[in-house]
Write an enzyme that holds these catalytic residues in place. Sequence first.
Site, short mmCIF file in Angstrom:
data_model
loop_
_atom_site.label_atom_id
_atom_site.label_comp_id
_atom_site.label_asym_id
_atom_site.label_seq_id
_atom_site.Cartn_x
_atom_site.Cartn_y
_atom_site.Cartn_z
N LYS A 155 -3.36 5.19 6.23
CA LYS A 155 -3.61 5.58 7.62
C LYS A 155 -3.58 7.12 7.37
O LYS A 155 -2.39 7.60 6.99
CB LYS A 155 -2.51 5.01 8.57
CG LYS A 155 -2.59 3.46 8.68
CD LYS A 155 -1.37 3.12 9.63
CE LYS A 155 -1.43 1.69 9.64
NZ LYS A 155 -1.06 0.88 8.66
N ARG A 176 7.30 -0.11 2.01
CA ARG A 176 7.05 -1.23 2.93
C ARG A 176 5.94 -2.00 2.31
O ARG A 176 4.90 -1.63 1.81
CB ARG A 176 6.92 -0.57 4.30
CG ARG A 176 5.70 0.47 4.53
CD ARG A 176 6.10 1.29 5.61
NE ARG A 176 4.93 1.96 6.16
CZ ARG A 176 4.82 3.21 5.49
NH1 ARG A 176 5.64 3.78 4.47
NH2 ARG A 176 3.88 4.08 5.92
N ARG A 185 -9.74 -8.08 9.32
CA ARG A 185 -9.37 -9.11 8.20
C ARG A 185 -10.33 -10.49 8.52
O ARG A 185 -9.83 -11.54 8.23
CB ARG A 185 -7.90 -9.68 8.16
CG ARG A 185 -7.08 -8.37 7.97
CD ARG A 185 -5.63 -8.82 7.35
NE ARG A 185 -5.11 -7.37 7.19
CZ ARG A 185 -4.17 -6.99 8.22
NH1 ARG A 185 -3.92 -7.69 8.96
NH2 ARG A 185 -3.60 -5.82 8.18
N ARG A 204 0.84 -1.41 -0.05
CA ARG A 204 -0.15 -0.10 -0.03
C ARG A 204 1.02 1.43 -0.01
O ARG A 204 0.39 2.31 -0.58
CB ARG A 204 -0.92 0.15 1.16
CG ARG A 204 -1.90 1.29 1.60
CD ARG A 204 -2.79 1.24 0.34
NE ARG A 204 -3.53 2.63 0.39
CZ ARG A 204 -2.95 3.81 -0.04
NH1 ARG A 204 -1.71 3.72 -0.59
NH2 ARG A 204 -3.66 4.86 -0.33
N TYR A 205 1.92 1.16 0.67
CA TYR A 205 2.90 2.22 0.94
C TYR A 205 4.27 2.20 0.23
O TYR A 205 4.62 0.92 -0.08
CB TYR A 205 3.40 2.61 2.20
CG TYR A 205 2.14 2.82 3.14
CD1 TYR A 205 1.34 3.94 3.16
CD2 TYR A 205 1.40 1.68 4.10
CE1 TYR A 205 0.25 4.19 4.09
CE2 TYR A 205 0.39 1.87 4.68
CZ TYR A 205 -0.21 3.24 4.82
OH TYR A 205 -1.35 3.38 5.65
N ASP A 242 -12.26 0.18 12.07
CA ASP A 242 -12.56 0.09 10.54
C ASP A 242 -13.99 -0.18 10.31
O ASP A 242 -14.57 -0.84 11.16
CB ASP A 242 -11.37 -1.14 10.03
CG ASP A 242 -10.05 -0.55 9.86
OD1 ASP A 242 -9.82 0.81 9.59
OD2 ASP A 242 -9.25 -1.61 9.69
N CYS A 252 -12.53 -7.63 14.09
CA CYS A 252 -11.39 -8.03 13.06
C CYS A 252 -11.37 -7.35 11.88
O CYS A 252 -12.31 -7.44 10.95
CB CYS A 252 -10.92 -9.61 13.01
SG CYS A 252 -9.69 -9.90 11.95
N CYS A 260 -10.79 -11.11 17.57
CA CYS A 260 -11.24 -10.02 18.12
C CYS A 260 -12.53 -9.74 17.17
O CYS A 260 -12.27 -10.19 15.90
CB CYS A 260 -10.10 -8.81 17.65
SG CYS A 260 -8.60 -9.02 18.42
N CYS A 296 -5.47 -16.91 14.61
CA CYS A 296 -4.84 -16.30 15.77
C CYS A 296 -5.33 -16.85 16.83
O CYS A 296 -5.90 -18.00 16.99
CB CYS A 296 -5.97 -14.89 15.59
SG CYS A 296 -5.47 -13.79 14.39
N ASP A 302 -7.72 4.59 9.11
CA ASP A 302 -7.39 3.87 7.77
C ASP A 302 -8.51 4.35 6.85
O ASP A 302 -9.63 3.84 7.05
CB ASP A 302 -7.10 2.23 8.26
CG ASP A 302 -6.03 1.73 7.31
OD1 ASP A 302 -5.82 2.23 6.30
OD2 ASP A 302 -5.39 0.86 7.83
#
Length: 419
Positions: free
Chosen positions: A362, A141, A159, A137-138, A318, A157, A154, A150, A355
Site C-alpha cells: 500500500k 504482519r 481476490r 508482504r510486510y 486494484d 474483488c 463484489c 463470502c 496497492d
Amino acid sequence: MRDLASSEDGEKPPSCSPAKALKAFRPAGRGFWANVPEAEWNDWHWQLRQRITTVEQLQRLMPTLTPEELSGAKLANRKLALAITPYFFTLIDPADENCPIRRQVIPRVEETYVAPWEMRDPCGEDAHSPVPGLVHRYPDRVLFLATDRCASYCRYCTRSRLVSNASGYDFHPDYDRQIDYIRQHPEVRDVLVSGGDPLLFNDDKLAHLLGRLRAIPHVEFLRIGSRVPIFLPQRITPELCAMLKRHHPLFISIHSNHPRELTTEAREALGRLADAGIPLGNQSVLLRQVNDRPEIMTAHVQKLLMCRVKPYYIYQCDLVAGSAHLRASVRQGMQIMEQLRGHTTGYAVPEYVIDAPGGGGKVPVAPEYVLSRNAERVIIRNHEGQIFEYPEASDGTPLKAPPPEKEELELEPAPAAAP
Ligand SMILES: *Cc1c(COP(=O)(O)O)cnc(C)c1O
C-alpha cells in the site's frame, strides 16, 4: 409475494443524494420477501440459503435487468461467483440502472473485457505467499486467508481468482501449515484474518481459529477483515460478539462504499461489535459511479462515524481483470481527499492508498500540502489554499538566547509546609 419492481406500497430505496443518504438509515421494504417471517429474515443461515446465485433468480427478482447485466450474469459463476444476500438485494433500486448498490454486486458483461494492464493477481499476493493461504508482504504482519467464501461477491474483488461459491464453510485446506508458519516466525506480531470472509464461520470454528492464533506468544494483535456487517448484519449476534470479546486486542475492518449501505440493521450490528470493545475501521474501494464524488464520500465517512466506525483506507481500485468499468481515476481520488481533509472531522478522513501493482504494498497518495522545503523552512498550504511558512527546526542545538535578567532567575521561596 410481491414483486420487487412493482413497488405497490410506494416504498422506494432512499435516494443517494448526500443529504438524504445521511438520514436514511432505513432501507426499502423487503419487496419480494415481504411475507417472510421476521425470525427467518433475521436468521443469518436463512439469508445465506436464500442468496441469489443464478441468472434465473436474478431475472425473476429484477425484470429491469439491462442487456449488459443479463449477459454478465449468464457468464458469472464461470469467472467470479455470483451471490447476493436477500437483505443486501433489497438495498438495490431496481428502477435505477446506475444504482450504486447494484453496480457493486450485479455482474456486467464488461467483466469479460480485460485491459492489457489488468491482472489475475493484481497485488502480487501469490508471489509473497510462503505457505498457501498466507501472504507475508510486510515485515511484522501477515494476511491469513481463512476461507474462500463470502456472503455476497463484489464485482471488483481483488481476490476473484480465489473466491468460490462452493457450499460448506471450512478452513483453508492448508490451515495447519498457515498456523505453523506464524508460530515459526516470531517477527509476526499482527495477523489479519480475511479471505473470503471469516465471519461466515460458525462461532465455534471462528473461536478455534482465534484461539490457536492467540496461543502463539508473539502474536500481539488480531484483526478480522469482513464485509459481513454490510452484506449480512444478521450474522452479528450477541453470541458472536461475546466470543470475539474473549480474543482482545481484536480489531475489525469492515468494507462499505456508499452511505446507503449503512442501514439501521448495519448500524445496529456495528453497534453490537463496538459494545464488545472492538475498534472498527472501514475500507472503501473508490468505484466509478458508486462513490467517486466528493459529496458522496463525505456523506459516507460522516455516516461511518455515526456507526462508530473510523474510516481507515480508501483504496484505488486494484487492476484486477475485468474491473475497468468500475475504476475511478487517481485524480478523482485525490480530489476527494482534498474535499475531506480540513473540511470535515479529522477522524472521518481515511488514508487514500494504491496497492502497488505486482506486489509493492500500500502506497499513500495524498494531495500535496508541502509546496517547498529546504534546511531553513517549509512552505505549506492549508485546505483553503492559504500559504504559510514554517521555520524548520534546528538539529537540536539550543539557540543562543540573550542572558536573562537577574530578577527572572530568582524563584519565589517555596511555601512552608503545613504543620
Ligand atoms: C493490507 C495488508 C495488510 C495490512 O496492512 P495495514 O496497513 O497494516 O492495514 C497486511 N498484509 C497484506 C498482504 C495486506 O494487503
